[in-house]
Design an enzyme around this catalytic site. Structure first.
Site, PDB file in Angstrom:
ATOM      1  N   ASP A 146       0.527  -1.310  -0.352  1.00 17.24           N
ATOM      2  CA  ASP A 146       0.141  -0.044   0.046  1.00 17.24           C
ATOM      3  C   ASP A 146       0.543   1.592  -0.242  1.00 17.24           C
ATOM      4  O   ASP A 146       2.241   1.142  -0.126  1.00 17.24           O
ATOM      5  CB  ASP A 146      -0.944  -0.278   1.380  1.00 17.24           C
ATOM      6  CG  ASP A 146      -1.591   0.731   1.762  1.00 17.24           C
ATOM      7  OD1 ASP A 146      -2.038   1.499   0.391  1.00 17.24           O
ATOM      8  OD2 ASP A 146      -1.797   1.774   2.244  1.00 17.24           O
ATOM      9  N   ASP A 202      -0.096   5.458   0.908  1.00 16.10           N
ATOM     10  CA  ASP A 202      -0.559   6.302   2.484  1.00 16.10           C
ATOM     11  C   ASP A 202      -0.243   5.454   3.896  1.00 16.10           C
ATOM     12  O   ASP A 202      -1.436   4.423   3.721  1.00 16.10           O
ATOM     13  CB  ASP A 202      -1.657   6.791   2.118  1.00 16.10           C
ATOM     14  CG  ASP A 202      -1.286   7.879   1.076  1.00 16.10           C
ATOM     15  OD1 ASP A 202      -0.479   7.817   0.984  1.00 16.10           O
ATOM     16  OD2 ASP A 202      -2.808   8.977   0.800  1.00 16.10           O
TER      17      ASP A 202
END
Length: 257
Positions: free
Chosen positions: A17, A19
């Site tokens: 991922d 953020d």
């Protein structure tokens, strides 16, 4: 695994991922994380899968003073959960949110969202409440133009008051027949996309390589978070992280970097 990755000693894919996992929300990647990814890439195939569009992801991996881009740093780059995809710098097939939903059904959805936000009583509002992307829409009660400090403050406010969760519950009931998933991501917003177009969508692009293992590192791995579906997918070994530094720490331990 194809000859494209013949230089990797391990037939494993490690996905990340963006953020909260590789970078602070909407901020630049740190030298420590870059160094770790480069070291990891010597051993396995690496990929990044973000909910944001490709342009935003590219901004976060734009290294000052370097011509290297996100598609140079990773073997796979997936924007909008894989609806925009690159493999070794070359684009892969894409899908379209508006084609799936249709203009006539999209208008009542976006009108309802904007009316709901207009009536929402929260401490501050900025601008860009609905961002239209290729494979989804992103909805932000505070607005995507909020500063980094305002984002942090809203995230804390949302943890106490459940603004996004309540908003999603209303949309799920109102548009139950639309075949859409509503998924909280980042600090200030949630994504809306067709069922099945979550982060597991990116796995379609890697199936042909027949990796022995696929690992995924994410921070929003709880139910309702935008990392959840990929985290629990039986094809994937999921890892929950709390920050980019935690990601680095776990990688060093797991892959002996």
């Amino acid at each position: 695994m194809s000859s494209a990755f013949a230089d990797r000693p391990s037939k494993k894919l490690v996905l990340f991922d963006v953020d909260g996992t590789l970078t602070p929300a909407r901020q630049l990647v740190t030298p420590e994380v870059l160094e770790t990814i480069r070291a990891l890439r010597k051993k396995v195939v690496v990929g990044v899968v973000g909910g944001s569009d490709f342009v935003k992801i590219a901004e976060q991996f734009a290294v000052p003073g370097s011509k290297e881009t996100v598609i140079d740093l990773f073997d796979y780059t997936f924007g909008e959960n894989g609806l925009t995809a690159y493999k070794l710098g070359k684009p892969l097939a894409t899908e379209s949110f508006i084609k799936f939903v249709g203009e006539e059904r999209y208008k009542p959805l976006v009108n309802f969202i904007l009316h709901y936000i207009a009536d929402l009583d929260i401490p501050i509002k900025r601008g860009t409440f609905v961002e239209f992307r290729n494979g989804m829409i992103n909805v932000s009660p505070i607005g995507r133009n909020a500063t980094i400090q305002e984002r942090k403050e809203f995230e804390q406010y949302d943890k106490q008051h459940g603004v996004r969760a309540a908003f999603i519950k209303v949309l799920q009931e109102k548009f139950a027949d639309y075949g859409l998933t509503f998924s909280i991501g980042g600090q200030i917003s949630f994504d809306v996309y067709p069922n099945g177009w979550d982060k597991t969508f990116c796995l379609r692009h890697v199936a042909d390589e027949k990796f022995e293992e696929i690992h995924f590192f994410g921070d929003k791995t709880y139910k309702g978070g935008n990392d959840y579906e990929l985290f629990i997918d039986p094809r994937v070994i999921g890892h929950t992280v709390t920050s980019p530094s935690d990601t680095v720490s776990q990688l060093k331990q797991l892959f002996a970097l």
